[in-house]
Design an enzyme around this catalytic site. Sequence first.
Site, PDB file in Angstrom:
ATOM      1  N   HIS A  52      89.510 -28.947  68.824  1.00  0.00           N
ATOM      2  CA  HIS A  52      88.125 -29.288  69.162  1.00  0.00           C
ATOM      3  C   HIS A  52      87.320 -29.479  67.879  1.00  0.00           C
ATOM      4  O   HIS A  52      87.839 -29.223  66.778  1.00  0.00           O
ATOM      5  CB  HIS A  52      87.482 -28.197  70.035  1.00  0.00           C
TER       6      HIS A  52
HETATM    7  P1  TYD Z   1      88.285 -21.269  71.927  1.00  0.00           P
HETATM    8  O1  TYD Z   1      87.400 -21.438  70.732  1.00  0.00           O
HETATM    9  O2  TYD Z   1      88.101 -22.206  73.071  1.00  0.00           O
HETATM   10  O3  TYD Z   1      89.796 -21.278  71.437  1.00  0.00           O
HETATM   11  P2  TYD Z   1      90.798 -22.513  71.300  1.00  0.00           P
HETATM   12  O4  TYD Z   1      89.978 -23.704  70.955  1.00  0.00           O
HETATM   13  O5  TYD Z   1      91.764 -22.110  70.238  1.00  0.00           O
HETATM   14  O6  TYD Z   1      91.451 -22.643  72.631  1.00  0.00           O
HETATM   15  O7  TYD Z   1      88.137 -19.772  72.454  1.00  0.00           O
HETATM   16  C1  TYD Z   1      88.847 -19.299  73.570  1.00  0.00           C
HETATM   17  C2  TYD Z   1      87.925 -18.471  74.420  1.00  0.00           C
HETATM   18  O8  TYD Z   1      87.439 -17.348  73.696  1.00  0.00           O
HETATM   19  C3  TYD Z   1      86.699 -19.249  74.862  1.00  0.00           C
HETATM   20  O9  TYD Z   1      86.853 -19.726  76.165  1.00  0.00           O
HETATM   21  C4  TYD Z   1      85.568 -18.247  74.817  1.00  0.00           C
HETATM   22  C5  TYD Z   1      86.053 -17.130  73.937  1.00  0.00           C
HETATM   23  N1  TYD Z   1      85.336 -17.015  72.658  1.00  0.00           N
HETATM   24  C6  TYD Z   1      84.196 -16.238  72.595  1.00  0.00           C
HETATM   25  O10 TYD Z   1      83.742 -15.659  73.610  1.00  0.00           O
HETATM   26  N2  TYD Z   1      83.560 -16.081  71.386  1.00  0.00           N
HETATM   27  C7  TYD Z   1      84.003 -16.690  70.265  1.00  0.00           C
HETATM   28  O11 TYD Z   1      83.394 -16.534  69.163  1.00  0.00           O
HETATM   29  C8  TYD Z   1      85.172 -17.528  70.350  1.00  0.00           C
HETATM   30  C9  TYD Z   1      85.688 -18.242  69.132  1.00  0.00           C
HETATM   31  C10 TYD Z   1      85.800 -17.655  71.552  1.00  0.00           C
END
Ligand code: TYD
Length: 138
Positions: A52
């Site tokens: 992303h």
């Molecule tokens: P995400 O950034 O979507 O991870 P990836 O892109 O690697 O799949 O994060 C996964 C989940 O974690 C997201 O749905 C919400 C949670 N999250 C938080 O609550 N706070 C944060 O700071 C981060 C980075 C993620």
Amino acid sequence: MEINDVRIIKLPKFLDERGNLSFAENYKQIPFEIKRTYWIYDVPGGESRGGHAFRKNHEFIIALSGSFDVIVDDGIQKRTYTLNRSYYGLYVPAGFWREMINFSTNSLALEFGSTHYDPSDYIRDYNVFLKMKRNAEV
Ligand code: TYD
């Protein structure tokens, strides 16, 4: 920001027979003020994370343990950075598509962010990202 603004930053390293120590501070080694930290661990073999872009959030990524690759993409070119030492960080400004792949067993990725968590800051669709880049919206 341009892709040349993405860079590996070497962190201070205090070698000691009792064990080594590294650190990072706001606006010194880290080119922004940290609002948030999170870490990625227990990644199964072959998985990738973080496909992303962020509209506003700047990031600083460290491989505290093990290794992984971060692919950074400005919509025209992609660069791959291998992180495999706990005294190097990768600065990824807002506005780049980035993905983390090739996690080694027991790797631990520590990330600092310049903003609080905000789901609306994410661009999760690569075609939307490309369009926004073309229109200089990100
Ligand atoms: P995400 O950034 O979507 O991870 P990836 O892109 O690697 O799949 O994060 C996964 C989940 O974690 C997201 O749905 C919400 C949670 N999250 C938080 O609550 N706070 C944060 O700071 C981060 C980075 C993620």
